[in-house]
Write a protein that holds these residues in place. Structure first.
Motif, PDB file in Angstrom:
ATOM      1  N   TRP A   1       0.834  -1.203   0.000  1.00 18.57           N
ATOM      2  CA  TRP A   1       0.000   0.000   0.000  1.00 18.57           C
ATOM      3  C   TRP A   1       0.868   1.251   0.000  1.00 18.57           C
ATOM      4  CZ3 TRP A   1      -4.181   2.433  -1.115  1.00 18.57           C
ATOM      5  CH2 TRP A   1      -4.432   3.686  -0.542  1.00 18.57           C
ATOM      6  N   LEU A   2       1.909   1.275   0.802  1.00 18.33           N
ATOM      7  CA  LEU A   2       2.794   2.438   0.836  1.00 18.33           C
ATOM      8  C   LEU A   2       3.398   2.703  -0.545  1.00 18.33           C
ATOM      9  CD1 LEU A   2       4.652   1.871   4.234  1.00 18.33           C
ATOM     10  CD2 LEU A   2       2.909   3.584   3.721  1.00 18.33           C
ATOM     11  N   TRP A   3       3.743   1.627  -1.247  1.00 19.66           N
ATOM     12  CA  TRP A   3       4.333   1.772  -2.577  1.00 19.66           C
ATOM     13  C   TRP A   3       3.324   2.367  -3.563  1.00 19.66           C
ATOM     14  CZ3 TRP A   3       8.167   2.032  -5.919  1.00 19.66           C
ATOM     15  CH2 TRP A   3       7.956   1.690  -7.251  1.00 19.66           C
ATOM     16  N   TRP A   4       2.127   1.779  -3.635  1.00 22.12           N
ATOM     17  CA  TRP A   4       1.143   2.239  -4.603  1.00 22.12           C
ATOM     18  C   TRP A   4       0.608   3.626  -4.262  1.00 22.12           C
ATOM     19  CZ3 TRP A   4       1.035   0.272  -9.146  1.00 22.12           C
ATOM     20  CH2 TRP A   4       1.326  -1.074  -9.347  1.00 22.12           C
ATOM     21  N   ALA A   5       0.338   3.874  -2.988  1.00 24.29           N
ATOM     22  CA  ALA A   5      -0.207   5.178  -2.598  1.00 24.29           C
ATOM     23  C   ALA A   5       0.806   6.297  -2.832  1.00 24.29           C
ATOM     24  CB  ALA A   5      -0.625   5.145  -1.132  1.00 24.29           C
ATOM     25  N   SER A   6       2.037   6.106  -2.378  1.00 24.80           N
ATOM     26  CA  SER A   6       3.048   7.151  -2.550  1.00 24.80           C
ATOM     27  C   SER A   6       3.386   7.367  -4.019  1.00 24.80           C
ATOM     28  CB  SER A   6       4.313   6.804  -1.763  1.00 24.80           C
ATOM     29  OG  SER A   6       4.872   5.579  -2.209  1.00 24.80           O
ATOM     30  N   THR A   7       3.360   6.285  -4.805  1.00 24.78           N
ATOM     31  CA  THR A   7       3.622   6.408  -6.243  1.00 24.78           C
ATOM     32  C   THR A   7       2.522   7.222  -6.919  1.00 24.78           C
ATOM     33  OG1 THR A   7       4.790   4.291  -6.288  1.00 24.78           O
ATOM     34  CG2 THR A   7       3.999   5.145  -8.392  1.00 24.78           C
ATOM     35  N   GLY A   8       1.274   6.924  -6.580  1.00 20.98           N
ATOM     36  CA  GLY A   8       0.164   7.669  -7.159  1.00 20.98           C
ATOM     37  C   GLY A   8       0.201   9.138  -6.786  1.00 20.98           C
TER      38      GLY A   8
ATOM     39  N   GLY B   1       8.724  16.348  -4.645  1.00 18.95           N
ATOM     40  CA  GLY B   1       7.956  15.206  -4.148  1.00 18.95           C
ATOM     41  C   GLY B   1       8.324  13.916  -4.855  1.00 18.95           C
ATOM     42  N   VAL B   2       8.560  13.985  -6.164  1.00 22.89           N
ATOM     43  CA  VAL B   2       8.976  12.799  -6.917  1.00 22.89           C
ATOM     44  C   VAL B   2      10.380  12.366  -6.505  1.00 22.89           C
ATOM     45  CG1 VAL B   2       9.550  11.932  -9.226  1.00 22.89           C
ATOM     46  CG2 VAL B   2       7.463  13.258  -8.879  1.00 22.89           C
ATOM     47  N   VAL B   3      11.267  13.332  -6.273  1.00 22.80           N
ATOM     48  CA  VAL B   3      12.627  12.999  -5.830  1.00 22.80           C
ATOM     49  C   VAL B   3      12.590  12.295  -4.478  1.00 22.80           C
ATOM     50  CG1 VAL B   3      14.836  13.971  -5.086  1.00 22.80           C
ATOM     51  CG2 VAL B   3      13.726  14.842  -7.160  1.00 22.80           C
ATOM     52  N   LEU B   4      11.782  12.826  -3.550  1.00 27.28           N
ATOM     53  CA  LEU B   4      11.664  12.198  -2.237  1.00 27.28           C
ATOM     54  C   LEU B   4      11.028  10.813  -2.343  1.00 27.28           C
ATOM     55  CD1 LEU B   4      10.535  15.307  -0.148  1.00 27.28           C
ATOM     56  CD2 LEU B   4      12.739  14.132  -0.034  1.00 27.28           C
ATOM     57  N   TRP B   5      10.079  10.657  -3.274  1.00 24.21           N
ATOM     58  CA  TRP B   5       9.488   9.334  -3.520  1.00 24.21           C
ATOM     59  C   TRP B   5      10.556   8.359  -4.010  1.00 24.21           C
ATOM     60  CZ3 TRP B   5       9.517   7.143  -8.443  1.00 24.21           C
ATOM     61  CH2 TRP B   5       8.832   5.922  -8.564  1.00 24.21           C
ATOM     62  N   ALA B   6      11.424   8.818  -4.923  1.00 29.85           N
ATOM     63  CA  ALA B   6      12.483   7.957  -5.460  1.00 29.85           C
ATOM     64  C   ALA B   6      13.469   7.560  -4.372  1.00 29.85           C
ATOM     65  CB  ALA B   6      13.203   8.659  -6.605  1.00 29.85           C
ATOM     66  N   ILE B   7      13.764   8.489  -3.463  1.00 29.07           N
ATOM     67  CA  ILE B   7      14.678   8.170  -2.360  1.00 29.07           C
ATOM     68  C   ILE B   7      14.023   7.177  -1.402  1.00 29.07           C
ATOM     69  CG2 ILE B   7      15.861   9.126  -0.339  1.00 29.07           C
ATOM     70  CD1 ILE B   7      16.223  11.711  -1.933  1.00 29.07           C
ATOM     71  N   ARG B   8      12.740   7.403  -1.139  1.00 30.56           N
ATOM     72  CA  ARG B   8      12.019   6.530  -0.209  1.00 30.56           C
ATOM     73  C   ARG B   8      11.971   5.094  -0.716  1.00 30.56           C
ATOM     74  NH1 ARG B   8       5.752   7.494   1.810  1.00 30.56           N
ATOM     75  NH2 ARG B   8       5.680   5.787   3.323  1.00 30.56           N
TER      76      ARG B   8
ATOM     77  N   GLY C   1      14.036   3.851  -3.110  1.00 34.78           N
ATOM     78  CA  GLY C   1      15.253   3.627  -3.883  1.00 34.78           C
ATOM     79  C   GLY C   1      15.684   2.181  -3.928  1.00 34.78           C
ATOM     80  N   HIS C   2      15.464   1.440  -2.835  1.00 36.81           N
ATOM     81  CA  HIS C   2      15.842   0.023  -2.820  1.00 36.81           C
ATOM     82  C   HIS C   2      14.955  -0.793  -3.760  1.00 36.81           C
ATOM     83  CE1 HIS C   2      12.662   0.627   0.105  1.00 36.81           C
ATOM     84  NE2 HIS C   2      12.446  -0.675   0.180  1.00 36.81           N
ATOM     85  N   ARG C   3      13.685  -0.379  -3.934  1.00 33.91           N
ATOM     86  CA  ARG C   3      12.798  -1.056  -4.880  1.00 33.91           C
ATOM     87  C   ARG C   3      13.184  -0.736  -6.324  1.00 33.91           C
ATOM     88  NH1 ARG C   3       7.430  -2.728  -3.978  1.00 33.91           N
ATOM     89  NH2 ARG C   3       6.839  -2.916  -1.796  1.00 33.91           N
ATOM     90  N   LEU C   4      13.624   0.509  -6.525  1.00 34.07           N
ATOM     91  CA  LEU C   4      13.937   0.965  -7.877  1.00 34.07           C
ATOM     92  C   LEU C   4      15.356   0.615  -8.305  1.00 34.07           C
ATOM     93  CD1 LEU C   4      12.358   4.533  -7.520  1.00 34.07           C
ATOM     94  CD2 LEU C   4      11.352   2.553  -8.674  1.00 34.07           C
ATOM     95  N   GLY C   5      16.107   0.013  -7.404  1.00 40.29           N
ATOM     96  CA  GLY C   5      17.472  -0.363  -7.734  1.00 40.29           C
ATOM     97  C   GLY C   5      18.483   0.757  -7.567  1.00 40.29           C
ATOM     98  N   LEU C   6      18.063   1.850  -6.904  1.00 39.69           N
ATOM     99  CA  LEU C   6      18.982   2.968  -6.696  1.00 39.69           C
ATOM    100  C   LEU C   6      19.916   2.721  -5.517  1.00 39.69           C
ATOM    101  CD1 LEU C   6      16.444   5.915  -7.171  1.00 39.69           C
ATOM    102  CD2 LEU C   6      17.993   4.944  -8.875  1.00 39.69           C
ATOM    103  N   PHE C   7      19.407   2.024  -4.484  1.00 41.02           N
ATOM    104  CA  PHE C   7      20.187   1.721  -3.289  1.00 41.02           C
ATOM    105  C   PHE C   7      20.056   0.238  -2.972  1.00 41.02           C
ATOM    106  CE2 PHE C   7      17.951   5.868  -2.549  1.00 41.02           C
ATOM    107  CZ  PHE C   7      19.007   6.688  -2.933  1.00 41.02           C
ATOM    108  N   GLU C   8      21.024  -0.257  -2.249  1.00 43.13           N
ATOM    109  CA  GLU C   8      20.963  -1.661  -1.845  1.00 43.13           C
ATOM    110  C   GLU C   8      19.982  -1.870  -0.698  1.00 43.13           C
ATOM    111  OE1 GLU C   8      24.815  -3.136  -0.993  1.00 43.13           O
ATOM    112  OE2 GLU C   8      25.563  -2.884  -3.037  1.00 43.13           O
ATOM    113  N   THR C   9      19.894  -0.885   0.173  1.00 43.79           N
ATOM    114  CA  THR C   9      18.976  -0.974   1.309  1.00 43.79           C
ATOM    115  C   THR C   9      18.147   0.306   1.367  1.00 43.79           C
ATOM    116  OG1 THR C   9      20.632  -0.031   2.811  1.00 43.79           O
ATOM    117  CG2 THR C   9      20.548  -2.438   2.629  1.00 43.79           C
ATOM    118  N   GLU C  10      17.200   0.336   2.290  1.00 46.55           N
ATOM    119  CA  GLU C  10      16.360   1.523   2.446  1.00 46.55           C
ATOM    120  C   GLU C  10      17.205   2.722   2.853  1.00 46.55           C
ATOM    121  OE1 GLU C  10      12.389   3.005   4.904  1.00 46.55           O
ATOM    122  OE2 GLU C  10      13.116   0.951   5.093  1.00 46.55           O
TER     123      GLU C  10
END
Length: 246
Positions: A56-63, A98-105, A107-116
Motif C-alpha cells: 500500500w505504501l508503494w502504490w499510494a506514494s507512487t500515485g 515530491g517525486v525525488v523524495l518518492w524515489a529516495i524513499r 530507492g531500494h525497490r527501484l534499484g537505486l540503493f541496496e537498502t532503504e
C-alpha cells in the motif's frame, strides 16, 4: 486582441486534465490519512494490514507523487498572467521535489540503493512539508479558476479549504515538536499522565490531514467540473445554427 477559439478550448481542456490528476493525488492522500485515523480508534486487523503494508505504501506514494507531478505539468502555462506563471512554477518545483523524495524513499525497490535510505522520519516530515505547500497553492489556483468561471461560492470555499489546511499544518508542527526524538531513533519519553495528550495530538493531526486533503480534493474536482461545463457551453455555441436576420 481576441483569443482564438481553439487555443481557448485547449487551455480549459488541459486545465481540466491537470485538476483531475491533482485531485487523484489529493484523493489518495485523503484516503491514506482517513485509513490511519480510523486505525487509531478501531482494532480492525485487516485495516491495519492494508494501510501499514509495504504494498500500500508503494502504490499510494507512487500515485500521489506522479499524479501530482503530471497534474501540475498540465497546469503550467495555461494562463499568461504573471501570477499564474509564478504560482505554477512553484507548484512544479514542489511536485518535482515530491517525486525525488518518492524515489529516495523507494530507492531500494527501484534499484537505486541496496537498502532503504536512512533518516526515514526526517524524510517523511520533509515530504509532508512539500505536500502541504503544494496543496495550499493548488487550492488557491483551483479556487481562482472556479471563481473566474462564475461559481458563486468558489471564493468562500477556497478560504474554508485553506483554513483547514492551515489547521492541519499547525497540528503537524505541534506533533513534530512532541515526537522529534523519533528522528534519531529514540522513543518518545513522556510522563504517563502526558501520554493521553500525545496520542490525542497524533489523532488530531491525522484527522485534520484527512479532512484537509478530502476538502482539497472536492474543491479541485469542482474546478475540473467548471472547466468541463465551460467547454460544453463553448461546444454548444459553436455547433448552434446561425439565426436568420430579423
Amino acid at each position: 486582441m481576441e483569443i482564438e477559439a481553439e487555443p481557448l478550448e485547449s487551455r480549459y481542456r488541459l486545465a481540466r486534465i491537470g485538476f483531475l490528476l491533482a485531485a487523484l493525488a489529493c484523493g489518495l492522500m485523503a484516503f491514506d490519512a482517513a485509513g490511519h485515523t480510523v486505525m487509531m480508534v478501531t482494532d480492525d486487523q485487516a485495516l491495519g494490514q492494508l494501510f501499514e503494508s509495504e504494498q500500500w505504501l508503494w502504490w499510494a506514494s507512487t500515485g500521489v507523487a506522479w499524479f501530482g507531478l503530471l497534474g501540475t505539468l498540465a497546469l503550467v502555462g495555461r494562463w499568461p498572467t504573471p501570477y499564474w506563471r509564478e504560482r505554477t512554477t512553484i507548484l512544479l518545483v514542489l511536485a518535482a521535489v515530491g517525486v525525488v523524495l518518492w524515489a529516495i524513499r523507494h530507492g531500494h525497490r527501484l534499484g537505486l540503493f541496496e537498502t532503504e535510505a536512512p533518516w526515514p522520519w526526517f524524510r517523511l516530515q520533509l515530504s509532508l512539508a512539500f505536500r502541504w505547500a503544494w496543496m495550499l497553492i493548488l487550492v488557491d489556483l483551483a479556487g481562482r479558476v472556479a471563481e473566474h468561471l462564475g461559481h458563486a461560492e468558489a471564493g468562500r470555499l477556497r478560504q474554508i479549504v485553506r483554513t483547514l489546511i492551515l489547521l492541519g499544518i499547525a497540528a503537524w508542527l505541534f506533533l513534530i515538536v512532541g515526537s522529534f526524538g523519533l528522528g534519531f531513533g529514540r522513543p518518545v519519553l513522556l510522563p504517563r499522565r502526558l501520554w493521553a495528550v500525545f496520542l490525542l495530538q497524533w489523532f488530531f493531526f491525522s484527522l485534520t490531514r484527512a479532512v484537509s486533503c478530502f476538502a482539497t480534493t472536492l474543491l479541485v474536482l469542482l474546478t475540473a467540473r467548471e472547466c468541463r461545463a465551460f467547454l460544453h457551453e463553448r461546444k454548444q455555441l459553436s455547433s448552434a445554427p446561425d439565426l436568420p436576420p430579423a
